[in-house]
Design a protein around this motif. Structure first.
Motif, short mmCIF file in Angstrom:
data_model
loop_
_atom_site.label_atom_id
_atom_site.label_comp_id
_atom_site.label_asym_id
_atom_site.label_seq_id
_atom_site.Cartn_x
_atom_site.Cartn_y
_atom_site.Cartn_z
N TYR A 29 -12.12 43.29 52.31
CA TYR A 29 -12.34 41.86 52.17
C TYR A 29 -12.57 41.26 53.55
O TYR A 29 -11.70 40.60 54.13
N THR A 53 -16.01 43.97 48.85
CA THR A 53 -16.04 44.56 47.51
C THR A 53 -14.73 44.37 46.73
O THR A 53 -14.70 44.54 45.52
N GLU A 78 -13.47 41.68 46.09
CA GLU A 78 -13.65 40.47 45.28
C GLU A 78 -13.84 40.80 43.79
O GLU A 78 -13.26 40.15 42.93
N ASP A 79 -14.62 41.84 43.51
CA ASP A 79 -14.91 42.18 42.11
C ASP A 79 -13.65 42.62 41.35
O ASP A 79 -13.62 42.57 40.12
N TYR A 132 -9.28 41.47 37.61
CA TYR A 132 -8.49 42.55 36.97
C TYR A 132 -7.06 42.55 37.51
O TYR A 132 -6.09 42.60 36.75
N ASN A 136 -21.22 46.15 52.78
CA ASN A 136 -20.41 46.96 51.86
C ASN A 136 -20.50 48.46 52.11
O ASN A 136 -20.11 49.25 51.24
#
Ligand code: NAD
Length: 322
Positions: free
Chosen positions: A188, A194, A196-197, A201, A312
């Motif tokens: 982050y 990545t 963030e995705d 969840y 990324n």
């Protein structure tokens, strides 16, 4: 004297803990990023605490137990009640190698508590689980940590590692509420966001989120990364170019990087490794500036465009990528 709340405090999942948005990464106290004297280590921790940092993270692996010993001395030197700071350490990764067996991690906490001069740690993480068997983590390591929780040596349980797939692999297989926290690193920041995705969840699981290495372990600093940094050459080169660009414009890439990582409030704390009072002052000032005037959007956009070709990009870690 209680730590003044100069820094925003953010809740850590369902733990009830409130962590300062800037956390103190103590790997530099193990000489991981160059030599630091005991007196500088103590002064750095003292400065961080006095400016509102209440969360300190270490591991027996950092500097082959040196970081834990230094952090223990520095926290003791604060002479404040134990409940005024939050400490996490780790288990399963050592200078000698990896061992996530129940026997080793159970012994490990006692060794860590002795080095830290503490009766308990707030969080015990399984350290870099992608280097072990994830099924062993689920069926053996975490149940052993649950026993340590029941014994009062550990308040909460966490898992750490680089590949993001490890977190859902474990969280989907342990009873709800068993793993309280995850610690992700280098996912982050300006060059790689990545994590963030995965945030929705993790939130749905009620898990606290710690994001470490906002400076990408030195890539996003003027002085650059240490020799051992695992990034591929093109990522190193792009970050170097971005740092030079900022410097030419009279800007500091580390400040920009801190502010980028701190902007997402779903992340409870941004763990940054610090080895001097100057770095503490700069990083806290970056957080305070973000809270008052916001980020430097123009420079951020320019830096993002320099880093676009390597956005990324990461590097392999562990014995499996799940
Ligand atoms: P980082 O991105 O925080 O970078 C640390 C480097 O940046 C050090 O060299 C430090 O001296 C330097 N630095 C800090 N502030 C600076 C400033 N204002 N200007 C210039 N340079 C500055 O990387 P890190 O230390 O690896 O990560 C932070 C912490 O997160 C670690 O100390 C550790 O506690 C934790 N962590 C855990 C894991 C894991 O569990 N697997 C992995 C990485 C990090």
């Amino acid at each position: 004297m209680a730590a003044p709340t100069l820094l925003e405090l953010r809740p850590l999942g369902n733990t009830g803990l409130k962590l300062s948005c800037v956390g103190f990464g103590a790997s530099p106290l193990g000489n991981v990023f160059g030599i630091i004297s005991e007196s500088d280590a103590i002064a750095t921790v003292r400065r961080a605490f006095s400016l509102g940092v209440n969360f300190f993270d270490t591991s027996p692996y950092y500097g082959g137990t040196l970081s834990e010993k230094m952090l223990g001395k520095a926290l003791k030197a604060l002479e404040v009640p134990r409940n005024e700071y939050i400490v996490s350490t780790k288990c399963g990764r050592y200078k000698e190698g990896f061992d996530f067996s129940a026997e080793r991690v159970t012994r490990s906490i006692d060794e860590s508590l002795e080095r830290l001069q503490l009766d308990y740690v707030d969080i015990l993480h399984c350290h870099d689980i992608e280097f072990g068997s994830l099924d062993q983590i689920v069926t053996e390591t975490i149940p052993a940590l649950v026993k340590l929780k029941e014994a009062g040596k550990v308040k909460f349980i966490g898992i750490t590692g680089l590949p993001l797939g490890i977190f859902s692999y474990v969280l989907d297989r342990v009873p709800p509420g068993t793993v309280d926290v995850i610690l992700s690193y280098c996912h982050y920041g300006i060059n790689d966001n990545t994590l963030e995705d995965l945030l929705p969840y993790l939130k749905s699981k009620g898990v606290g989120i710690i994001s470490a290495s906002p400076l990408a372990m030195g890539l996003l600093t003027e002085s650059g990364p240490p020799e051992w940094h695992p990034a591929p050459p093109e990522l190193k080169a792009a970050c170097k170019a971005a740092a030079s660009y900022c410097k030419e414009k009279g800007k500091n890439i580390s400040k920009l990087a801190m502010q980028y990582s701190l902007s997402n409030k779903e992340i409870s704390t941004v763990l940054v490794g610090m080895n001097s009072v100057k770095q503490v002052d700069e990083n806290i000032a970056a957080a305070q500036e973000l809270a008052t005037v916001g980020k430097d959007e123009k420079t951020l956009t320019e830096v993002e465009s320099i880093l676009k070709p390597v956005k990324n990009q990461t590097w392999p870690s562990g014995i499996q990528q799940s």
